[in-house]
Design a protein around this motif. Structure first.
Motif, PDB file in Angstrom:
ATOM      1  N   PHE A  30       0.825  -1.200   0.000  1.00 37.21           N
ATOM      2  CA  PHE A  30       0.000   0.000   0.000  1.00 37.21           C
ATOM      3  C   PHE A  30       0.865   1.259   0.000  1.00 37.21           C
ATOM      4  O   PHE A  30       0.711   2.123  -0.840  1.00 37.21           O
ATOM      5  N   LEU A  31       1.791   1.362   0.953  1.00 35.88           N
ATOM      6  CA  LEU A  31       2.622   2.561   1.053  1.00 35.88           C
ATOM      7  C   LEU A  31       3.902   2.448   0.235  1.00 35.88           C
ATOM      8  O   LEU A  31       4.337   3.417  -0.377  1.00 35.88           O
ATOM      9  N   LYS A  32       4.523   1.282   0.260  1.00 34.80           N
ATOM     10  CA  LYS A  32       5.738   1.042  -0.521  1.00 34.80           C
ATOM     11  C   LYS A  32       5.501  -0.182  -1.401  1.00 34.80           C
ATOM     12  O   LYS A  32       5.900  -1.293  -1.049  1.00 34.80           O
ATOM     13  N   PRO A  33       4.862   0.011  -2.536  1.00 39.40           N
ATOM     14  CA  PRO A  33       4.546  -1.141  -3.387  1.00 39.40           C
ATOM     15  C   PRO A  33       5.800  -1.794  -3.952  1.00 39.40           C
ATOM     16  O   PRO A  33       6.773  -1.119  -4.279  1.00 39.40           O
ATOM     17  N   LYS A  34       5.743  -3.112  -4.031  1.00 38.67           N
ATOM     18  CA  LYS A  34       6.851  -3.893  -4.583  1.00 38.67           C
ATOM     19  C   LYS A  34       6.319  -4.733  -5.735  1.00 38.67           C
ATOM     20  O   LYS A  34       5.165  -5.144  -5.746  1.00 38.67           O
ATOM     21  N   VAL A  35       7.202  -5.001  -6.695  1.00 37.20           N
ATOM     22  CA  VAL A  35       6.859  -5.833  -7.836  1.00 37.20           C
ATOM     23  C   VAL A  35       7.391  -7.234  -7.558  1.00 37.20           C
ATOM     24  O   VAL A  35       8.550  -7.398  -7.177  1.00 37.20           O
ATOM     25  N   TYR A  36       6.539  -8.231  -7.742  1.00 31.64           N
ATOM     26  CA  TYR A  36       6.932  -9.625  -7.554  1.00 31.64           C
ATOM     27  C   TYR A  36       6.851 -10.341  -8.899  1.00 31.64           C
ATOM     28  O   TYR A  36       5.850 -10.243  -9.605  1.00 31.64           O
ATOM     29  N   LEU A  37       7.935 -11.037  -9.227  1.00 32.47           N
ATOM     30  CA  LEU A  37       8.048 -11.740 -10.500  1.00 32.47           C
ATOM     31  C   LEU A  37       8.345 -13.214 -10.263  1.00 32.47           C
ATOM     32  O   LEU A  37       9.021 -13.559  -9.284  1.00 32.47           O
ATOM     33  N   PRO A  38       7.904 -14.077 -11.180  1.00 30.49           N
ATOM     34  CA  PRO A  38       8.317 -15.475 -11.095  1.00 30.49           C
ATOM     35  C   PRO A  38       9.755 -15.616 -11.606  1.00 30.49           C
ATOM     36  O   PRO A  38      10.239 -14.769 -12.369  1.00 30.49           O
ATOM     37  N   PHE A  39      10.436 -16.661 -11.180  1.00 30.32           N
ATOM     38  CA  PHE A  39      11.758 -16.951 -11.724  1.00 30.32           C
ATOM     39  C   PHE A  39      11.617 -17.460 -13.154  1.00 30.32           C
ATOM     40  O   PHE A  39      10.569 -17.960 -13.550  1.00 30.32           O
ATOM     41  N   GLY A  40      12.652 -17.300 -13.939  1.00 33.60           N
ATOM     42  CA  GLY A  40      12.695 -17.893 -15.272  1.00 33.60           C
ATOM     43  C   GLY A  40      12.214 -17.010 -16.402  1.00 33.60           C
ATOM     44  O   GLY A  40      12.084 -17.482 -17.525  1.00 33.60           O
ATOM     45  N   LEU A  41      11.938 -15.739 -16.139  1.00 30.28           N
ATOM     46  CA  LEU A  41      11.543 -14.849 -17.227  1.00 30.28           C
ATOM     47  C   LEU A  41      12.777 -14.438 -18.027  1.00 30.28           C
ATOM     48  O   LEU A  41      13.829 -14.143 -17.452  1.00 30.28           O
ATOM     49  N   SER A  42      12.647 -14.393 -19.336  1.00 29.82           N
ATOM     50  CA  SER A  42      13.760 -13.914 -20.160  1.00 29.82           C
ATOM     51  C   SER A  42      13.950 -12.421 -19.904  1.00 29.82           C
ATOM     52  O   SER A  42      13.074 -11.745 -19.373  1.00 29.82           O
ATOM     53  N   ALA A  43      15.105 -11.914 -20.301  1.00 29.07           N
ATOM     54  CA  ALA A  43      15.414 -10.496 -20.064  1.00 29.07           C
ATOM     55  C   ALA A  43      14.408  -9.587 -20.769  1.00 29.07           C
ATOM     56  O   ALA A  43      13.959  -8.588 -20.203  1.00 29.07           O
ATOM     57  N   ASP A  44      14.032  -9.929 -22.015  1.00 25.26           N
ATOM     58  CA  ASP A  44      13.060  -9.114 -22.751  1.00 25.26           C
ATOM     59  C   ASP A  44      11.695  -9.144 -22.081  1.00 25.26           C
ATOM     60  O   ASP A  44      11.062  -8.102 -21.892  1.00 25.26           O
ATOM     61  N   THR A  45      11.252 -10.342 -21.717  1.00 28.98           N
ATOM     62  CA  THR A  45       9.956 -10.475 -21.051  1.00 28.98           C
ATOM     63  C   THR A  45       9.947  -9.705 -19.746  1.00 28.98           C
ATOM     64  O   THR A  45       9.003  -8.979 -19.438  1.00 28.98           O
ATOM     65  N   GLN A  46      11.025  -9.847 -18.977  1.00 23.62           N
ATOM     66  CA  GLN A  46      11.106  -9.146 -17.692  1.00 23.62           C
ATOM     67  C   GLN A  46      11.072  -7.632 -17.889  1.00 23.62           C
ATOM     68  O   GLN A  46      10.432  -6.920 -17.117  1.00 23.62           O
ATOM     69  N   SER A  47      11.706  -7.141 -18.926  1.00 29.84           N
ATOM     70  CA  SER A  47      11.704  -5.703 -19.201  1.00 29.84           C
ATOM     71  C   SER A  47      10.280  -5.202 -19.461  1.00 29.84           C
ATOM     72  O   SER A  47       9.860  -4.188 -18.904  1.00 29.84           O
ATOM     73  N   TYR A  48       9.530  -5.922 -20.297  1.00 26.24           N
ATOM     74  CA  TYR A  48       8.151  -5.534 -20.584  1.00 26.24           C
ATOM     75  C   TYR A  48       7.267  -5.643 -19.344  1.00 26.24           C
ATOM     76  O   TYR A  48       6.430  -4.778 -19.081  1.00 26.24           O
ATOM     77  N   VAL A  49       7.454  -6.712 -18.591  1.00 26.35           N
ATOM     78  CA  VAL A  49       6.655  -6.924 -17.379  1.00 26.35           C
ATOM     79  C   VAL A  49       6.914  -5.809 -16.370  1.00 26.35           C
ATOM     80  O   VAL A  49       5.976  -5.271 -15.762  1.00 26.35           O
TER      81      VAL A  49
END
Length: 178
Positions: A44-63
């Motif tokens: 709520f106050l300090k939002p964080k982004v959570y990602l699954p492991f195994g995303l390619s660099a391009d996919t992670q950039s878009y996400v």
């Protein structure tokens, strides 16, 4: 009904935070976890982004662009507030419809923000990133605390067929709102 909905919110949040206790910080405000199936924003106050492991660099950039769009638009505050309204008006089917449409529109708006200045090839890559992050079999519509992947097929179609709105359409919409 309100107590049940707020209890659902509290239990969902508690279980989600508990499952993220093993997440690993990869950069400032970004965490990865083996328990994350699809990227989302939490906090709520300090939002964080959570990602699954195994995303390619391009996919992670878009996400990351998409998830940071959520943060810039304050969706991490809007969605829980909307869920609070839903909890209070749990008996009203129109509020349920409004909440579901709000969740869908939040995702569409962030997709549009990301692809606004992209060419056709980049939009295809973004659509591939959406497909890579889509969760199969997840039908939770009223998840109050995180941004799940809502109607990935529809989001991909909108991404691939995106056209910038004409100036006069934007002008008419602004005048109509005023």
């Amino acid at each position: 009904g309100t107590v049940a909905m707020l209890s659902y919110f509290a239990v969902s949040l508690f279980l989600l935070i508990l499952s993220l206790s093993t997440s690993v910080a990869t950069e400032r405000g970004v965490y990865q976890s083996e328990r994350v199936k699809s990227p989302f924003v939490l906090g709520f106050l300090k939002p964080k982004v959570y990602l699954p492991f195994g995303l390619s660099a391009d996919t992670q950039s878009y996400v990351l662009r998409h998830e940071h769009a959520h943060i810039k638009r304050f969706d991490h505050l809007v969605k829980p507030l909307a869920f609070l309204v839903l909890a209070i008006h749990w008996f009203n089917p129109l509020v349920w419809v409004a909440y579901i449409l709000l969740c869908r529109d939040i995702e569409y708006a962030c997709d549009e923000k990301v692809i606004r200045d992209m060419g056709s090839e980049q939009r295809k890559e973004y659509a591939a990133a959406l497909l890579a992050c889509g969760v199969k079999g997840s039908r939770t519509v009223a998840c109050p605390v995180a941004f799940g992947e809502i109607s990935v097929k529809q989001r991909i179609l909108k991404t691939l067929n995106y056209k910038k709105p004409a100036f006069w359409i934007v002008l008419v919409a602004v005048v109509a709102c005023i």
